[in-house]
Structures are given as structure tokens and as C-alpha cells.
Design an enzyme around this catalytic site. Sequence first.
Site, PDB file in Angstrom:
ATOM      1  N   ARG A 111      -3.546  -1.423 -17.895  1.00  0.00           N
ATOM      2  CA  ARG A 111      -4.998  -0.926 -18.152  1.00  0.00           C
ATOM      3  C   ARG A 111      -5.267  -0.969 -17.210  1.00  0.00           C
ATOM      4  O   ARG A 111      -5.807  -2.297 -16.671  1.00  0.00           O
ATOM      5  CB  ARG A 111      -5.184  -0.001 -19.164  1.00  0.00           C
ATOM      6  CG  ARG A 111      -3.882  -0.101 -20.077  1.00  0.00           C
ATOM      7  CD  ARG A 111      -5.091   0.125 -21.827  1.00  0.00           C
ATOM      8  NE  ARG A 111      -5.317   0.230 -22.676  1.00  0.00           N
ATOM      9  CZ  ARG A 111      -4.552  -0.261 -23.888  1.00  0.00           C
ATOM     10  NH1 ARG A 111      -5.503  -1.519 -23.879  1.00  0.00           N
ATOM     11  NH2 ARG A 111      -4.119   0.643 -24.844  1.00  0.00           N
ATOM     12  N   PHE A 165       2.224 -11.281 -18.932  1.00  0.00           N
ATOM     13  CA  PHE A 165       2.151 -12.469 -18.106  1.00  0.00           C
ATOM     14  C   PHE A 165       2.499 -13.099 -17.568  1.00  0.00           C
ATOM     15  O   PHE A 165       2.601 -14.170 -16.944  1.00  0.00           O
ATOM     16  CB  PHE A 165       0.788 -12.768 -19.169  1.00  0.00           C
ATOM     17  CG  PHE A 165      -0.844 -12.977 -18.382  1.00  0.00           C
ATOM     18  CD1 PHE A 165      -1.333 -11.533 -19.298  1.00  0.00           C
ATOM     19  CD2 PHE A 165      -1.315 -13.393 -17.919  1.00  0.00           C
ATOM     20  CE1 PHE A 165      -2.984 -11.927 -18.689  1.00  0.00           C
ATOM     21  CE2 PHE A 165      -2.388 -13.539 -17.515  1.00  0.00           C
ATOM     22  CZ  PHE A 165      -3.235 -12.677 -17.904  1.00  0.00           C
ATOM     23  N   ARG A 166       4.054 -13.088 -18.902  1.00  0.00           N
ATOM     24  CA  ARG A 166       4.798 -14.491 -18.641  1.00  0.00           C
ATOM     25  C   ARG A 166       5.153 -14.507 -17.565  1.00  0.00           C
ATOM     26  O   ARG A 166       5.912 -15.052 -16.831  1.00  0.00           O
ATOM     27  CB  ARG A 166       5.987 -15.334 -19.843  1.00  0.00           C
ATOM     28  CG  ARG A 166       4.851 -15.680 -20.662  1.00  0.00           C
ATOM     29  CD  ARG A 166       5.866 -15.481 -21.797  1.00  0.00           C
ATOM     30  NE  ARG A 166       5.775 -14.112 -22.168  1.00  0.00           N
ATOM     31  CZ  ARG A 166       6.295 -13.872 -23.371  1.00  0.00           C
ATOM     32  NH1 ARG A 166       6.150 -15.206 -25.060  1.00  0.00           N
ATOM     33  NH2 ARG A 166       5.733 -13.021 -24.357  1.00  0.00           N
ATOM     34  N   HIS A 192     -10.296  -3.677 -31.317  1.00  0.00           N
ATOM     35  CA  HIS A 192      -9.842  -5.122 -31.732  1.00  0.00           C
ATOM     36  C   HIS A 192     -10.879  -5.553 -32.217  1.00  0.00           C
ATOM     37  O   HIS A 192     -11.167  -7.118 -32.344  1.00  0.00           O
ATOM     38  CB  HIS A 192     -10.349  -6.048 -29.898  1.00  0.00           C
ATOM     39  CG  HIS A 192      -8.666  -5.360 -29.129  1.00  0.00           C
ATOM     40  ND1 HIS A 192      -9.146  -6.225 -27.743  1.00  0.00           N
ATOM     41  CD2 HIS A 192      -7.770  -5.154 -29.838  1.00  0.00           C
ATOM     42  CE1 HIS A 192      -7.609  -5.671 -27.712  1.00  0.00           C
ATOM     43  NE2 HIS A 192      -6.433  -5.258 -27.587  1.00  0.00           N
ATOM     44  N   ASN A 233       0.000  -1.077 -40.642  1.00  0.00           N
ATOM     45  CA  ASN A 233      -0.335  -0.701 -39.563  1.00  0.00           C
ATOM     46  C   ASN A 233       1.085   0.977 -38.952  1.00  0.00           C
ATOM     47  O   ASN A 233       1.244  -0.250 -38.373  1.00  0.00           O
ATOM     48  CB  ASN A 233      -0.247  -1.824 -38.142  1.00  0.00           C
ATOM     49  CG  ASN A 233      -0.582  -1.344 -37.332  1.00  0.00           C
ATOM     50  OD1 ASN A 233      -1.322   0.087 -36.814  1.00  0.00           O
ATOM     51  ND2 ASN A 233      -1.418  -2.050 -36.355  1.00  0.00           N
ATOM     52  N   GLU A 258      -5.292 -10.252 -37.176  1.00  0.00           N
ATOM     53  CA  GLU A 258      -5.825  -9.038 -37.787  1.00  0.00           C
ATOM     54  C   GLU A 258      -4.730  -8.928 -39.417  1.00  0.00           C
ATOM     55  O   GLU A 258      -5.973  -8.282 -39.538  1.00  0.00           O
ATOM     56  CB  GLU A 258      -5.414  -8.230 -36.890  1.00  0.00           C
ATOM     57  CG  GLU A 258      -6.302  -8.502 -35.505  1.00  0.00           C
ATOM     58  CD  GLU A 258      -5.615  -7.780 -34.386  1.00  0.00           C
ATOM     59  OE1 GLU A 258      -4.410  -7.861 -33.784  1.00  0.00           O
ATOM     60  OE2 GLU A 258      -6.566  -6.796 -33.759  1.00  0.00           O
ATOM     61  N   ARG A 281      -4.621  -0.223 -41.240  1.00  0.00           N
ATOM     62  CA  ARG A 281      -5.568  -0.457 -39.810  1.00  0.00           C
ATOM     63  C   ARG A 281      -5.419   0.748 -39.240  1.00  0.00           C
ATOM     64  O   ARG A 281      -4.346   1.811 -39.062  1.00  0.00           O
ATOM     65  CB  ARG A 281      -4.477  -0.915 -39.535  1.00  0.00           C
ATOM     66  CG  ARG A 281      -5.411  -1.511 -37.762  1.00  0.00           C
ATOM     67  CD  ARG A 281      -4.150  -1.550 -36.761  1.00  0.00           C
ATOM     68  NE  ARG A 281      -4.698  -2.226 -34.945  1.00  0.00           N
ATOM     69  CZ  ARG A 281      -4.743  -1.910 -34.466  1.00  0.00           C
ATOM     70  NH1 ARG A 281      -3.505  -1.473 -34.033  1.00  0.00           N
ATOM     71  NH2 ARG A 281      -5.310  -1.985 -33.206  1.00  0.00           N
ATOM     72  N   GLY A 333      -4.884 -10.563 -24.366  1.00  0.00           N
ATOM     73  CA  GLY A 333      -2.984  -9.929 -25.623  1.00  0.00           C
ATOM     74  C   GLY A 333      -2.536  -8.862 -24.149  1.00  0.00           C
ATOM     75  O   GLY A 333      -2.831  -8.860 -23.147  1.00  0.00           O
ATOM     76  N   ASN A 385      -1.889 -19.224 -25.146  1.00  0.00           N
ATOM     77  CA  ASN A 385      -0.435 -19.445 -25.141  1.00  0.00           C
ATOM     78  C   ASN A 385      -1.000 -20.320 -23.150  1.00  0.00           C
ATOM     79  O   ASN A 385      -0.477 -20.799 -23.468  1.00  0.00           O
ATOM     80  CB  ASN A 385       0.867 -18.363 -25.304  1.00  0.00           C
ATOM     81  CG  ASN A 385       0.576 -18.468 -26.443  1.00  0.00           C
ATOM     82  OD1 ASN A 385       0.839 -19.853 -27.836  1.00  0.00           O
ATOM     83  ND2 ASN A 385       0.891 -17.632 -27.113  1.00  0.00           N
ATOM     84  N   VAL A 428      -2.120 -14.173 -24.677  1.00  0.00           N
ATOM     85  CA  VAL A 428      -2.863 -14.672 -23.221  1.00  0.00           C
ATOM     86  C   VAL A 428      -3.474 -15.848 -23.756  1.00  0.00           C
ATOM     87  O   VAL A 428      -3.726 -17.126 -23.529  1.00  0.00           O
ATOM     88  CB  VAL A 428      -2.852 -13.987 -22.079  1.00  0.00           C
ATOM     89  CG1 VAL A 428      -3.383 -15.468 -21.208  1.00  0.00           C
ATOM     90  CG2 VAL A 428      -1.568 -12.830 -21.909  1.00  0.00           C
TER      91      VAL A 428
HETATM   92  P1  ADP Z   1      -0.273  -7.877 -28.068  1.00  0.00           P
HETATM   93  O1  ADP Z   1      -0.525  -7.801 -29.531  1.00  0.00           O
HETATM   94  O2  ADP Z   1      -1.476  -6.830 -27.090  1.00  0.00           O
HETATM   95  O3  ADP Z   1       1.050  -6.098 -27.861  1.00  0.00           O
HETATM   96  P2  ADP Z   1      -0.351 -10.353 -27.468  1.00  0.00           P
HETATM   97  O4  ADP Z   1      -1.406 -10.613 -27.991  1.00  0.00           O
HETATM   98  O5  ADP Z   1       0.742 -10.483 -28.331  1.00  0.00           O
HETATM   99  O6  ADP Z   1       0.005  -8.766 -27.116  1.00  0.00           O
HETATM  100  O7  ADP Z   1      -0.171 -10.498 -26.161  1.00  0.00           O
HETATM  101  C1  ADP Z   1       0.462 -10.290 -25.064  1.00  0.00           C
HETATM  102  C2  ADP Z   1       1.030 -10.552 -23.726  1.00  0.00           C
HETATM  103  O8  ADP Z   1       0.577 -12.782 -23.904  1.00  0.00           O
HETATM  104  C3  ADP Z   1       1.890 -10.810 -23.008  1.00  0.00           C
HETATM  105  O9  ADP Z   1       1.156 -10.436 -21.891  1.00  0.00           O
HETATM  106  C4  ADP Z   1       2.532 -12.398 -22.731  1.00  0.00           C
HETATM  107  O10 ADP Z   1       3.119 -12.389 -21.676  1.00  0.00           O
HETATM  108  C5  ADP Z   1       1.747 -13.697 -23.138  1.00  0.00           C
HETATM  109  N1  ADP Z   1       1.856 -14.596 -24.356  1.00  0.00           N
HETATM  110  C6  ADP Z   1       2.176 -14.951 -25.055  1.00  0.00           C
HETATM  111  N2  ADP Z   1       2.968 -15.957 -24.896  1.00  0.00           N
HETATM  112  C7  ADP Z   1       3.183 -16.502 -23.901  1.00  0.00           C
HETATM  113  C8  ADP Z   1       2.829 -17.557 -23.482  1.00  0.00           C
HETATM  114  N3  ADP Z   1       3.279 -18.877 -24.166  1.00  0.00           N
HETATM  115  N4  ADP Z   1       2.206 -17.832 -21.533  1.00  0.00           N
HETATM  116  C9  ADP Z   1       2.210 -16.839 -21.477  1.00  0.00           C
HETATM  117  N5  ADP Z   1       1.379 -15.703 -22.226  1.00  0.00           N
HETATM  118  C10 ADP Z   1       2.051 -15.584 -23.219  1.00  0.00           C
END
Ligand code: ADP
Length: 398
Positions: free
Chosen positions: A241, A283-284, A180, A10, A385, A91, A210, A335, A332
Site C-alpha cells: 500500500r 521485508f525479508r 489494528h 477471524n 491479537e 474479529r 507487519g 524481528n 517486522v
Molecule cells: P500481517 O499479520 O500483517 O500479515 P506480519 O505481522 O506477520 O504481517 O508481518 C509480515 C512481515 O514481517 C513481512 O514483511 C515479513 O518479511 C516480516 N518479517 C517476519 N519475520 C521477519 C524477520 N525475521 N526479519 C525481518 N522481517 C520479518
Amino acid sequence: MSNQTVLVINAGSSTVKYQLISPTDGTAIASGIVEKIGEDLGIIEHKFGGHAYTETLKIDDHGHGLRKVLELFEQYGPNLAEANVVAVGHRIVQGGSVFPKPTLVTDEVVEQIRELIPLAPLHNPGHVKGLEVARELFPDVPHVVVFDTSFFQTMPAESYTYALPKAVAEKFSIRRYGFHGTSHQFVSNLAAQTIGKPLEETDQIVLHIGSGASVSAIKNGKAVDTSMGLTPLEGLVMGTRTGDIDPAVVFHLYREGGYSIDEIDTMFNKQSGLKGLCGHNDFREVLGLIEEGNEDAKVALDVFVHRLLKYVGSYMGVLGGLPDTITFTAGVGENNAMVRADLIGRLAGFGIKLDPELNEVRSKEPRIISAPDSTVKVLVVPTNEELEISRQTLEFVK
Ligand code: ADP
């Protein structure tokens, strides 16, 4: 190592991620990432056998980075010559209307991906570089391109058409493509398996949440709508975004605010979403702020969930009734039990209900988290993916 393996690549504008995968049993044998290509100091992290090996050095270009990766394979393993690599899977974000399925890489295909750069200026240039370099470094195996957009090529015209003057839309290839797709495809397959129904008999809504986020509506196993459009900017509120916004906001910022088009592009893609609303895109961190009583973070989460709710509601309309499954995936979605509970709680009027205990379980396995009497099965399915790309690549070279 007798299992057939696929090297999945990728390549982004300044990064290259890779995984050596055995598609049949789904194991990731080795993986890594080359970052900050072209900057003063780049980083390569290579993982194999439970260890991570990191090197920092100036990485001139994609070719330099990938050659360095091959050295790391030699130094730390696994031995690529003995790994039975049968193909390289790439990819590619944007395949336009040209690529409805994975395709064998030829000079002409590379040229076609280059021609799609205006539709994906942030992604396809890096992909083209990655393709050129990887073909030089692995000349003896077939290379296959797998597109984020292909899964959504089954959308009907009523979903993918913008109500623009027809000639303008045609001239500039303006339509909704969706992104996606590899994730939505992988997850919808596994969701059908998890509920024990043939994919072709399932109606599904998949929520990939995510840092980028998108929703898809799947009818009888095929995508019929999705929230991302010409670019990944449309749809849900995301980390940085805007998602859906009145296009007139652009005219207003341009005329009244004196912003240039490039500044508005950057604002909408990089400074908006959760980050714009409360200063944080992760998000965390947003959830942490909410716990501290931060009002902006609370509003950000509410705007996010409200937008998600609108898509789920409208996709029930698109599907003509309740789906078999609503599935959460990505960082998100996989998790965050609180976001899942918030959204599904707002769907109580449709008889959709979570089992609060199952919702709290943390696991890497696909699982049902709805109550036994819920009208729709709600699932969490971890996405993968790279594995999907490796499978489609192997399928293709067979
Ligand atoms: P991408 O692949 O699009 O970069 P991800 O699918 O890895 O993104 O998602 C990233 C998001 O997931 C972030 O906002 C992160 O805070 C959230 N995230 C990851 N683990 C947790 C968790 N345990 N609790 C809440 N949010 C989580």
C-alpha cells in the site's frame, strides 16, 4: 480441561482463521486456517498438540469450511465438548462509530455490521458470513464481536476529522477510524507493564509494522491519534500500500493516465508500497536485495523509514513532548533489528538511544532495548491479537 476457553474466529472473504484460547493463562490450545474458500481446491490446516494436520478439498463456502473444522476437532482433538468453551469471539475490522467496545452478537448487531460493508468492502462481508455460520454451529454459547476500530474511538475530533465539506463527510460517514486497534491496545498494555508504570499514566507511541503497518499515539493510556484513516490505506508505507499520498495523484492518473477508479484502487492497495518501489513486498526479501546492492530496494527501505520517522516526530508533537515508550511490534517490528536501529538512530537528537546488543536479542518476550540513559524507553512487544480478542470476549461474557 477445566480452564474456561474462548474460540476466536477471524473470517475473511476467502479464509477463516481460528484459535481455541485459554484467556487466563494465555495458551493457544489449538488453531488453524481454512483457505481458498470457493476456489477449485481449498486447504485446511489444523494444529493441536504440536502437530499440524492438513486437508485439501473443494470448500464451497464459509459454512462448509467451518463444519469441516469441527470434524477436524473431533478427529484430531481437542474435544470441543470437553474444552469448556464459554464464548466465541469474532474479529471485525470495521465497527464505524457504532461500536466503541466489544458487543454481544444479536440479529441486530449482525445487521449493523452488514450496514458497515460500504466502509470495509474487503473485510466486513466475510465477517458477516463467519458470524452467521458460527452462530448456527455454536448456538449454545454467547458470541462477541471485537472491533479493530474500537480502540481508536477515543480519538478527539481534531484527529479523526478530515477537512472536507462537513455535510459530505457526515452523509458518507467519512472520518478517520484507525485499524489494528486490538494490537495497539494489547501492546500498549504490555508496554506499560514492562516499564512498571500504570497504563493510565503512560504516554506511548506504538509502531505496528507487519505487512500492514500503523502507528498510534497514546496519551494517559488512551488513543489520541493513529496513522490509518477511513481505510487501512492511509499512513505508513506498507508491503503493497502507498500509505499517505497527495489525493491529486488520483485525479492525475484518472485524467492523464486513463486509469479507472477501480484500477487506481487496486494500484494503491495491492501494487504500491515496497512492492511498487522494488518489486517485493516481503521485508525479508527487500533486505536480501539491499545486501546484494539493489538500489531500488535501498530507496524503498529509506522511503519506508522516513515516513515512519515523520509519524514518530509528529506524534511527539501530538503528545506534547517525549513519550514514556516507543514500542515496536508485528512481523517486522518484532524481528527486524536493522529497521529499529535505522529509525531510532534518526531520533538521536532527542536523546533517544538503543542498546545495540539488546536490540539484536531475539525473543518472544516483551523487552526494553534502549540504552539506560535514553530519554525514552524503546521496547519490543510481540503482539497477540487473538489473545486480546479472547480476553475481551471473556471479560464481556463475565
Ligand atoms: P500481517 O499479520 O500483517 O500479515 P506480519 O505481522 O506477520 O504481517 O508481518 C509480515 C512481515 O514481517 C513481512 O514483511 C515479513 O518479511 C516480516 N518479517 C517476519 N519475520 C521477519 C524477520 N525475521 N526479519 C525481518 N522481517 C520479518
